[in-house]
Scaffold this motif. Structure first.
Motif, PDB file in Angstrom:
ATOM      1  N   VAL B 344       0.467  -1.185   0.019  1.00 49.57           N
ATOM      2  CA  VAL B 344      -0.102  -0.158   0.135  1.00 49.57           C
ATOM      3  C   VAL B 344       1.153   0.869  -0.168  1.00 49.57           C
ATOM      4  CG1 VAL B 344      -1.786  -1.360   0.840  1.00 49.57           C
ATOM      5  CG2 VAL B 344      -0.456   0.029   2.287  1.00 49.57           C
ATOM      6  N   ASP B 345       2.378   1.100   0.524  1.00 49.81           N
ATOM      7  CA  ASP B 345       2.946   2.695   0.366  1.00 49.81           C
ATOM      8  C   ASP B 345       4.556   1.824  -0.243  1.00 49.81           C
ATOM      9  OD1 ASP B 345       3.939   4.940   0.940  1.00 49.81           O
ATOM     10  OD2 ASP B 345       4.502   4.233   2.593  1.00 49.81           O
ATOM     11  N   THR B 352       5.590  -0.708   2.942  1.00 48.10           N
ATOM     12  CA  THR B 352       4.169  -1.069   3.732  1.00 48.10           C
ATOM     13  C   THR B 352       3.446  -2.098   2.745  1.00 48.10           C
ATOM     14  OG1 THR B 352       4.524   1.010   4.877  1.00 48.10           O
ATOM     15  CG2 THR B 352       1.732  -0.012   5.324  1.00 48.10           C
ATOM     16  N   ILE B 420       4.291  -3.574   8.170  1.00 47.19           N
ATOM     17  CA  ILE B 420       5.306  -2.133   7.857  1.00 47.19           C
ATOM     18  C   ILE B 420       7.111  -2.127   7.949  1.00 47.19           C
ATOM     19  CG2 ILE B 420       5.941   0.476   8.515  1.00 47.19           C
ATOM     20  CD1 ILE B 420       3.393   0.686   9.871  1.00 47.19           C
TER      21      ILE B 420
END
Lengths: 451, 451
Positions: B344-345, B352, B420
Motif C-alpha cells: 500500500v505504500d 508497507t 510495516i
C-alpha cells in the motif's frame, strides 16, 4: 493595491483531482518560471506579486480551504474566512470589513476584487492596477473589468457598454445567453463579466451597514448570518448607476473543465505516465505512485488520484458532474497547513493514512472518542505528545494513542508516519481540540473567532 | 485419466494484471456456474472435474506459481515443480517421473498433457478422454489433439494431417506461417498445434532415460539440469514416426492479449467501475479500491491493479510488451498459499503491505537480516510467534519484530494486518526460514526437495 481574491467552489468537474475539500484552484498542473509545478492560486499570487510587489493580498474563502491556502502560499497572505457559506456579497463585505478594521485600511482607500481561478497572462494584473486607479480617482462608485470575448460563448454573463472605448459606461448586464443572442451582444461590443471590480471600502461597507448594523470586523463576523444570501452582482453591481467598465484584451481562460484544463496544462502528462506514439491529443495526470500506460486513444483526458480514475473523451468530460455525484467515496487526500494526508487503506473498522509533515510544523492537540490510533514513523524525526507525555520519535518508532487520549505530533524534520485508525466508527467529526502549553493551537484556524 | 497441466509463463501481455509472479492463468475474469469469478486455472480444473470426476491432476510448474495454485485450487491437485526453468521437454519428463515414482502410476499407463491456459468449452475435455483412450489402445506411441482453425492465423504452429478423418496420421509439422501460407495449409485440412498430447509413461520416461540416467523422481529432480533445454515439440513430437492426430472442433481461444481476454470476460466491467452510456465496446477491470469513471471512448481496454493502470485501444494492446518491459516496478500484489499481500505504500527506507490471511493458515517461520517489521492487526484473531514467544493477537494489537528475530503469524480467523517494513535495504531475498515446533514449515514448498 489591496486585492481581495475570492476563493470558492468545491467543484467536481475536475474529479478526481478536485473534491469537496480540494477545489480546482489548488491542483498543481501549471508551471512557474523556474519550471516548478504550481496551482492556480499559486500562479495568480505570483502574477500579482510580479505586477505589484507591494500588493496587500487577502483571500476570502471558506474554512475548508484554509489548510490548502496555508500549505501553498504560507503566511504571506491574509485569509478572511466566512463563518458559513452564503454568497459573494457577504463574502466581499466581510473581506472589506477585514481590511478596514483588522488591517486598518482607510475607509476611502480602494480594493480590487477578483476570482482566484482565471488562467490569464500577466497583463491582466497590470490592468487590475489601472482598475484600482480608476476607483481611486472616482471614475465611478464601482468600476468593472470586462473580458474581450473571443467567441459568442453561452457560458458567461455579458456586460453591454455604452460605447467601444477602453473605459465606458454600462448600458446593461445580461445573463448567460444562447449563442445567437451572444452574437448580437458581440456586435454591440459586449464583454464577458468575469467578476472583477474595484471600489472604495466605504462604498461596500455602507451597503453592508444598510443590511446589518455592525461595529467592526468581529461584529460583522458574528452577525454574518444576518447578511442577505445574495451575489455581489445582484446585490450591488446591477443596481449601481455610477458604474464604468474597462476592457481587458489579453488571454483569459476559465479552466473549469478537463477540456479547458488540458489546454492550459504545462505538460501533456504529469506524474508516472507512459504514452505510446499512437496516442493522439491525450493528456494524462497521475497523482498515484503506480504507472499509467496509454496505448493509442485520441482526444482523451486521463486523470488518477487517490479518489479515483477518470478516462474520458475530452468533449464528454464536460458532462461528468452527474456521474461523479453518484460516486460516493471518502476523501483520500487532503492538504493540511502542516503537510498532507493520504489514505492508503480503508476497510470496515480501520483506516490507514500516510501523514507527511513539513519541518517545524505541528498538528493540533486533539482527541477522538471512538477510535484508537497507532503511529509508526517511516522517516524523519520529531516528537509526540500523548496526554501531556512527550516522546522523541524516529524511524520505526511506534506510538499508540487510545481513544480519549489527547495527542499531537510535532515535526522537527520532514516527517512521514503511518497512522492506523482502529474503531467501529471512524469519522472526521470525532475530534476535540485542546490547549497545549497554554496555547490553543488550531491548525486550520485563520483567526481567533474561527472555532 | 492422468492429466498433466503445463502452467508456465510470466507474461506481461496482460499487464497490469499479470506480472513476473502472477501469470495470466491466475487472473479471475471468468465466472463459474454459480456466477463466482474464477481464473483460467480454476476454470480448466473445474472443466476437467466435470468431464472426469476421477481425473488425477498434476500441475507442472515453476516455484513462483505454487502459492497461487495452492491459493486457487487448494490441495486437490498434485504440483510438480521444476527446480529451474528449462523448457517443456524437461518439465513433462519430470511430471511423468512424478506420476510414476511418487504416485505409483504404472509405466504402461497413460497421461494426457495440455496447457493450463486455453479458453475452451467442456467438450474439449471430453476429447481429452478420447485422446487418452487412443493412447491406451496403442493407436500410436504419441497421439495429438489438433484444433480445427477458424482462420489462417499467423500465431500458431500447424499440423498437416494425411487426411481429413477425425483421427489421422501426420504428414508434417509447420512453424508459424504467414497468412498466405496458412491459407494453403487450411486447404490441406491443417490443424493448429495447441500442445496437447497423450502417451504411455514409459514412452516419455524412456526418452528421458536416454538423455540422463536416473532412478526415480527425486533422482531426476536432482539431475534436472542435465536434461536438454528443449521443447517437447522439438525433442519428441517432430521426431516421432508413430504419431496420430485427433481433431477438436469446439471453441478454443488463446486469451493471451487484452483483446482476446476482453472477448472471453464474463462481464464488460469488473470491480468499482462506472461506464457512461457513450462508451462503446469498452472493457474495464479494476482491482483497485478506488472508482474508475469512463466517459466516452471506443474499442478500449482499461485495467488497473496495484502494479499500474493500462488505458489502451484494443488493437494496440497486443503491442504493449516493449512498453511494459520499460516499466520497472516492484510487484505490489501476490497470492500466497495462506492468502495475499498488497503493497500500500513504498518509499526509500520503508515498505508497507496489507497482509490478508485465510483462517487456519500460517506463514513460514522466518527472519530478515536488514529490516525491522511492525505488525498492526486491523481485523481478525490469531497468534504471532517471535523468537519462540507466542502472543495472541486481535484488532489494534501491535507486534514489533527486530531484524534477526524469527517470526511468524498464525491466523485463527480471517486475519488482516498491516506490515510495516523498515530498513535501508528491503528485499524478498533477505529471508531465512526455520523449523517451528520441530517442523520445517515451508509455506510455498510443493515437495520435500524444494528448498
Amino acid at each position: 493595491m489591496n486585492i481581495i481574491l475570492l476563493s470558492g467552489g468545491s467543484g467536481k468537474r475536475l474529479w478526481p483531482l478536485s473534491n469537496e475539500i480540494r477545489s480546482k484552484q489548488f491542483i498543481r498542473l501549471f508551471k512557474d518560471e523556474q519550471g516548478e509545478y504550481e496551482s492556480m492560486v499559486q500562479r495568480v499570487y505570483r502574477q500579482i506579486r510580479t505586477a505589484d510587489p507591494e500588493a496587500n493580498v487577502t483571500i476570502a474563502t471558506s474554512k475548508t480551504q484554509v489548510s490548502a491556502i496555508r500549505n501553498q502560499l504560507g503566511n504571506a497572505v491574509s485569509v478572511c474566512v466566512e463563518p458559513m457559506r452564503r454568497d459573494t456579497f457577504p463574502a466581499i463585505a466581510l473581506a472589506a470589513a477585514y481590511l478596514r478594521y483588522e488591517e486598518g485600511v482607510g475607509e476611502e482607500e480602494t480594493a480590487v476584487v477578483c476570482p482566484v481561478d482565471p488562467y490569464v497572462e500577466n497583463s491582466y494584473f497590470e490592468n487590475l492596477k489601472k482598475l484600482d486607479e480608476l476607483a481611486k480617482n472616482g471614475e465611478a462608485r464601482l468600476v468593472l473589468m470586462g473580458i474581450e470575448p473571443d467567441s459568442p460563448s453561452e457560458k458567461y454573463g455579458y456586460i453591454i457598454p455604452e460605447d467601444k472605448e477602453f473605459v465606458s459606461s454600462v448600458k446593461a448586464f445580461k445573463e448567460k445567453p444562447d449563442t445567437a443572442t451572444a452574437e448580437g451582444y458581440l456586435a454591440q461590443g459586449a464583454l464577458w463579466n468575469a467578476g472583477v471590480f474595484a471600489f472604495k471600502l466605504s462604498y461596500v461597507l455602507d451597503i453592508a451597514r444598510r443590511a446589518v448594523d455592525f461595529e467592526d470586523y468581529r461584529d460583522l463576523y458574528l452577525k454574518y448570518d444576518k447578511l442577505p444570501k445574495i451575489s455581489f452582482d445582484y446585490a450591488v453591481v446591477e443596481k449601481e448607476p455610477s458604474i464604468r467598465v474597462m476592457r481587458y484584451f489579453g488571454e483569459w481562460k476559465d479552466v473549469g473543465t478537463w477540456n479547458t484544463m488540458a489546454e492550459a496544462m504545462a505538460d501533456k502528462t504529469k506524474g508516472n505516465v507512459m504514452l505510446d506514439e499512437t496516442a493522439e491529443n491525450v493528456h494524462v495526470v497521475n497523482e498515484l505512485d503506480i504507472p499509467i500506460l496509454v496505448m493509442g486513444g485520441k482526444d482523451m483526458i486521463i486523470a488518477a488520484s487517490g479518489d479515483g480514475i477518470l478516462v474520458a473523451d475530452k468533449e464528454r468530460s464536460g458532462s461528468m458532474k452527474p456521474y461523479v455525484e453518484k460516486i460516493v467515496t471518502d476523501v483520500r487526500f487532503a492538504e493540511k497547513s502542516w503537510g498532507s494526508i493520504t489514505v492508503v487503506d480503508a476497510e470496515p473498522g480501520s483506516v490507514t493514512m500516510k501523514v507527511v509533515m513539513k519541518p517545524g510544523t505541528r498538528m493540533s492537540y486533539h482527541s477522538h472518542e471512538l477510535r484508537n490510533e497507532i503511529w509508526t514513523v517511516l522517516s524523519g524525526r520529531g516528537m509526540t505528545v500523548v496526554d501531556d507525555m512527550e516522546q522523541q520519535i524516529g524511524p520505526g518508532d511506534v506510538v499508540s494513542v487510545a481513544a480519549g487520549c489527547r495527542h499531537t505530533v510535532i515535526a522537527d524534520t520532514d516527517l512521514t508516519l503511518l497512522e492506523i485508525q482502529i474503531g467501529s466508527e471512524i469519522s472526521a467529526a470525532d475530534k476535540k481540540k485542546y490547549e497545549l502549553n497554554g496555547a490553543l493551537f488550531i491548525d486550520d484556524a485563520p483567526d481567533r473567532w474561527n472555532e
